[in-house]
Motif scaffolding. Structure first.
Motif, short mmCIF file in Angstrom:
data_model
loop_
_atom_site.label_atom_id
_atom_site.label_comp_id
_atom_site.label_asym_id
_atom_site.label_seq_id
_atom_site.Cartn_x
_atom_site.Cartn_y
_atom_site.Cartn_z
N MET A 167 -4.67 -2.96 -4.29
CA MET A 167 -3.86 -1.83 -3.84
C MET A 167 -2.38 -2.10 -4.07
N ALA A 168 -1.96 -3.35 -3.86
CA ALA A 168 -0.56 -3.70 -4.10
C ALA A 168 -0.20 -3.55 -5.57
N ALA A 169 -1.12 -3.92 -6.45
CA ALA A 169 -0.88 -3.77 -7.89
C ALA A 169 -0.76 -2.30 -8.25
N ASP A 170 -1.63 -1.47 -7.67
CA ASP A 170 -1.55 -0.03 -7.92
C ASP A 170 -0.22 0.54 -7.42
N PHE A 171 0.23 0.06 -6.27
CA PHE A 171 1.50 0.51 -5.70
C PHE A 171 2.66 0.20 -6.64
N GLU A 172 2.68 -1.02 -7.17
CA GLU A 172 3.76 -1.40 -8.08
C GLU A 172 3.73 -0.56 -9.35
N GLU A 173 2.54 -0.22 -9.81
CA GLU A 173 2.42 0.64 -10.99
C GLU A 173 2.98 2.03 -10.68
N GLU A 174 2.70 2.56 -9.51
CA GLU A 174 3.22 3.87 -9.13
C GLU A 174 4.74 3.86 -9.07
N MET A 177 0.84 -1.20 0.00
CA MET A 177 0.00 0.00 0.00
C MET A 177 0.87 1.25 0.00
N THR A 178 0.39 2.27 -0.63
CA THR A 178 1.16 3.50 -0.72
C THR A 178 0.31 4.67 -0.30
N MET A 179 1.00 5.73 0.11
CA MET A 179 0.27 6.88 0.61
C MET A 179 -0.66 7.46 -0.42
N THR A 180 -0.29 7.36 -1.72
CA THR A 180 -1.16 7.93 -2.73
C THR A 180 -2.37 7.07 -2.97
N HIS A 181 -2.37 5.84 -2.43
CA HIS A 181 -3.56 5.02 -2.47
C HIS A 181 -3.94 4.71 -1.03
N SER A 182 -3.94 5.72 -0.20
CA SER A 182 -4.36 5.60 1.18
C SER A 182 -5.78 5.07 1.22
N ARG A 183 -6.12 4.44 2.31
CA ARG A 183 -7.46 3.85 2.42
C ARG A 183 -8.50 4.90 2.73
#
Length: 277
Positions: free
Chosen positions: A160-167, A1-7
């Motif tokens: 969310m993990a997939a989004d994090f890797e993309e970022e 998880m990344t801050m730009t995809h905070s919950r």
């Protein structure tokens, strides 16, 4: 998880300040007959926010870029070169050049005729002022309800993990420091992961009652009217505080390894989202 995809609702960098002074070079022999150029159009705040490099935005890094351009007789800029970018290596130079089509100068005149001129100016990137964190004022959900919300958050982790890797593939930093910056982002994300999950679960439990949470977990829209924007903001107060802390941690680790010169406030005559000569 990344801050730009905070919950919680995503926090985006916005309302950047752009400031600088345009100055003509190679002045003609009759300066009294010259009308110095002024800005006819400039990037708006939204465009500036979109241009802010990704990692610099994550870490709340300000930046300043000095450009030299040829202002054509029609006011458009061409042949721009970067004279200085600070801090270096995080993409502010490329961001500034991407904004050039948004600029147009009122052409300078010599004896009443419009002519081109070389101009030098600064583009200043500043993160937005932090928004006040509004505390939650409602009743706190029961412990069991929070645990159920935590289970739903866990279901969302793969996406969310997939989004994090993309970022991580689009941090906008220079090639020679991509691996180091990715390592910093991963380290900080790991440091905050458990607290972010707990904050996300709490915020979700505050917003959704048990039946709404069950529907959401099953991919169905929760029943009832949606909460107000203020209610959602207050429900995510802990996650927002963690986002700010996480951003500062990123900045601290990055600046311990790479140079981060102080970027002072814009000149008094600078205006939000624009330039003033």
């Amino acid at each position: 998880m990344t801050m730009t995809h905070s919950r919680t609702a995503a926090l985006t960098v916005c309302a950047l300040l752009l400031a600088g002074a345009a100055s003509a070079q190679n002045a003609p022999q009759r300066p009294a007959m010259i009308t110095n150029p002024s800005w006819a159009s400039i990037p708006d705040a939204e465009t500036m926010a979109e241009a802010h490099p990704a990692f610099a935005s994550m870490a709340g890094l300000p930046g300043i870029v000095t450009l030299s351009c040829l202002a054509r007789s029609d006011g458009n800029l061409t042949g721009c070169t970067v004279l200085r970018a600070a801090p270096a290596g995080v993409g502010f130079d490329r961001a500034a050049l991407s904004l050039i089509p948004e600029f147009r100068i009122s052409p300078r005149t010599v004896n009443g005729a419009e002519v081109g001129a070389r101009v030098q100016f600064n583009i200043r990137f500043l993160p937005p002022e932090p928004k006040p964190i509004l505390p939650w004022t409602g009743a706190e959900p029961a412990a069991e309800h929070i645990r159920n919300a935590a289970a739903v958050v866990a279901q969302l982790e793969p996406d969310m993990a997939a989004d994090f890797e993309e970022e991580l593939r689009h941090l906008d930093v220079d090639t020679d420091r991509e691996d180091a910056v990715r390592a910093i982002v991963r380290q900080v994300d790991a440091e905050f992961a458990d607290r972010q999950k707990a904050a996300a679960a709490l915020g979700m439990a505050r917003l959704l009652n048990p039946s709404q949470l069950t529907a959401f977990a099953n991919g169905l829209p929760p029943s009832g009217p949606p909460p107000s924007e203020e209610t959602m903001t207050r429900a995510g107060d802990r996650a927002m505080a963690l986002d700010a802390e996480q951003s500062l941690r990123l900045k601290t680790l990055y600046c311990a390894r790479y140079e981060c010169p102080a970027i002072g406030p814009p000149p008094r005559d600078a205006v939000r989202g624009g330039l003033r000569n």
